[in-house]
Design an enzyme around this catalytic site. Structure first.
Site, PDB file in Angstrom:
ATOM      1  N   ASP A  60       0.891  -6.678   3.419  1.00  0.00           N
ATOM      2  CA  ASP A  60       1.879  -5.665   2.889  1.00  0.00           C
ATOM      3  C   ASP A  60       3.115  -6.285   2.711  1.00  0.00           C
ATOM      4  OD1 ASP A  60       2.452  -5.954   5.442  1.00  0.00           O
ATOM      5  OD2 ASP A  60       2.400  -3.641   5.860  1.00  0.00           O
ATOM      6  N   SER A  61       3.219  -7.702   3.183  1.00  0.00           N
ATOM      7  CA  SER A  61       4.258  -8.641   2.754  1.00  0.00           C
ATOM      8  C   SER A  61       4.550  -8.544   1.222  1.00  0.00           C
ATOM      9  CB  SER A  61       4.126 -10.053   3.447  1.00  0.00           C
ATOM     10  OG  SER A  61       3.062 -10.574   3.092  1.00  0.00           O
TER      11      SER A  61
ATOM     12  N   ASP B 243      -4.455  -5.304   3.461  1.00  0.00           N
ATOM     13  CA  ASP B 243      -3.528  -4.743   4.691  1.00  0.00           C
ATOM     14  C   ASP B 243      -3.567  -3.119   4.314  1.00  0.00           C
ATOM     15  OD1 ASP B 243      -2.259  -5.544   7.063  1.00  0.00           O
ATOM     16  OD2 ASP B 243      -0.623  -6.189   5.914  1.00  0.00           O
TER      17      ASP B 243
ATOM     18  N   LYS C 299      -7.070  -4.716   7.747  1.00  0.00           N
ATOM     19  CA  LYS C 299      -6.084  -4.873   8.738  1.00  0.00           C
ATOM     20  C   LYS C 299      -5.242  -3.633   8.945  1.00  0.00           C
ATOM     21  CE  LYS C 299      -2.418  -7.934   8.686  1.00  0.00           C
ATOM     22  NZ  LYS C 299      -1.417  -7.181   9.076  1.00  0.00           N
TER      23      LYS C 299
ATOM     24  N   GLU D  94      -1.896  -2.562  11.920  1.00  0.00           N
ATOM     25  CA  GLU D  94      -1.133  -2.775  13.027  1.00  0.00           C
ATOM     26  C   GLU D  94      -1.323  -1.852  14.221  1.00  0.00           C
ATOM     27  OE1 GLU D  94       2.954  -3.265  11.534  1.00  0.00           O
ATOM     28  OE2 GLU D  94       2.199  -4.900   9.782  1.00  0.00           O
TER      29      GLU D  94
ATOM     30  N   GLU E 221       1.504 -11.913  16.110  1.00  0.00           N
ATOM     31  CA  GLU E 221       2.654 -12.123  15.366  1.00  0.00           C
ATOM     32  C   GLU E 221       3.776 -12.315  16.227  1.00  0.00           C
ATOM     33  OE1 GLU E 221       3.479 -10.226  11.676  1.00  0.00           O
ATOM     34  OE2 GLU E 221       5.446 -11.156  11.595  1.00  0.00           O
TER      35      GLU E 221
HETATM   36  O1  KIV Z   1       1.614  -8.949   5.502  1.00  0.00           O
HETATM   37  C1  KIV Z   1       1.514  -9.935   6.024  1.00  0.00           C
HETATM   38  O2  KIV Z   1       1.545 -10.824   5.082  1.00  0.00           O
HETATM   39  C2  KIV Z   1       0.990 -10.138   7.312  1.00  0.00           C
HETATM   40  C3  KIV Z   1       1.176 -11.372   7.771  1.00  0.00           C
HETATM   41  C4  KIV Z   1       2.348 -11.897   8.161  1.00  0.00           C
HETATM   42  C5  KIV Z   1       0.199 -11.599   8.858  1.00  0.00           C
HETATM   43  O3  KIV Z   1       0.720  -8.931   7.892  1.00  0.00           O
END
Ligand code: KIV
Length: 301
Positions: free
Chosen positions: A58-59, A107, A136, A138, A205
């Site tokens: 989600d970056s 994500d 993934k 959080e 992280e």
């Molecule tokens: O969204 C992302 O790129 C991440 C990584 C920094 C682990 O969650």
């Protein structure tokens, strides 16, 4: 016929979530390599570079879509980019001997798994249908019911502990986590709960290296660190950070392996110069008529 190390063989033998879970990094196996990607050419670069996992993170919100934080992306955004990554890998043929197709981790964005297990399973399924082979999310122990529901729907889940950017307002910013004894021990407990809930791996992280090592020793699933030191079972970096596609200030854990922004700006400036001086396009970069047709057309000119 036995699968070969390249071409069809690699396509038939992609890296799977159970294979990542079983990777014996602590018994001398190679550390896990994860890199983010958000589109088809990026996915093929990451695969050609030999990564084990591609995270459609989600970056995306910050490095591609221009937002200030990750809270702005939706499941539709994530599915759109996951599908691009999956299409990029569908026709990918490894250049390197022995290379295998990386596992795609989609994500789950903020608020896609906070409203209850049913909603979370539906959103995880959207990323799987877009082409991810795992998701993934959080958070610690309070995510256990949601993780169990997604795992129950046969979708592999990667956990993410420590500095969890989707909690930036609750944490008071992007701050290193687990710096005090109680917080460090809470992270260890969270990791154990996530492992018991069925996670196949954990991202750690923004935690001190001793805490990351403590967590890694406490669980038997692999840990993948970002800003968590060298004691994890693997590392992850964001594509744009690793390649220097940005020249903004980066966190101290980022190592830039290329300067693609500077190279790109120089290339565009050279192109602009060639266009303005008439050096581009050349005759060799231009389509031409046959002499006969050119002659006939001249009669009309
Ligand atoms: O969204 C992302 O790129 C991440 C990584 C920094 C682990 O969650």
């Amino acid at each position: 016929m036995a699968p070969t190390a390249s071409g069809d063989g690699a396509r038939r033998r992609p890296i799977t979530a159970p294979a990542i879970r079983a990777r014996m990094v602590r018994d001398g196996g190679d550390p896990l390599v994860m890199v983010t990607a958000y589109d088809a050419p990026g996915a093929r670069m990451v695969a050609d570079g030999g990564a084990d996992l591609i995270l459609v993170g989600d970056s995306l919100a910050m490095v591609v879509l221009g937002y200030d934080d990750t809270l702005q992306v939706t499941v539709d955004d994530m599915a759109h980019h996951t599908a691009a990554v999956a299409r990029g890998l569908a026709s990918w043929t490894p250049a390197a001997e022995g290379a295998r197709k990386p596992l795609i981790v989609g994500d789950l964005p903020w608020l896609s798994y906070h409203l209850g297990p049913e909603d979370a399973v539906r959103n995880a399924a959207a990323l799987i249908r877009a082409g991810a082979q795992s998701v993934k999310l959080e958070g610690g122990a309070k995510r256990v019911p949601v993780i169990e529901a997604i795992v129950d729907a046969e979708i592999p889940v990667m956990g993410h502990l420590g500095l969890t950017p989707q909690s930036m307002h609750a944490m008071g910013g992007f701050k290193v986590q687990g710096k005090e004894t109680e917080a460090a021990l809470a992270l260890v407990q969270d990791a154990k709960r996530l492992e018991a809930a069925g996670c196949f791996a954990l991202v750690l992280e923004g935690v001190p290296e001793q805490v990351a090592s403590l967590v890694t020793e406490a669980v038997s699933i692999p840990t993948i660190g970002i800003g968590a030191g060298a004691g994890c079972d693997g590392q992850v970096l964001v594509f744009h950070d690793l390649l220097g596609l940005e020249d903004r200030m980066a966190p101290k854990f980022v190592r830039r392996y290329a300067s693609l922004r500077a190279d790109g700006v120089a290339a565009i400036a050279a192109y602009a110069d060639d266009v303005r001086t008439g050096a581009f396009p050349s005759a060799a970069e231009t389509y031409h008529l046959s002499d006969d047709v050119a002659e006939e057309l001249r009669l009309y000119g």
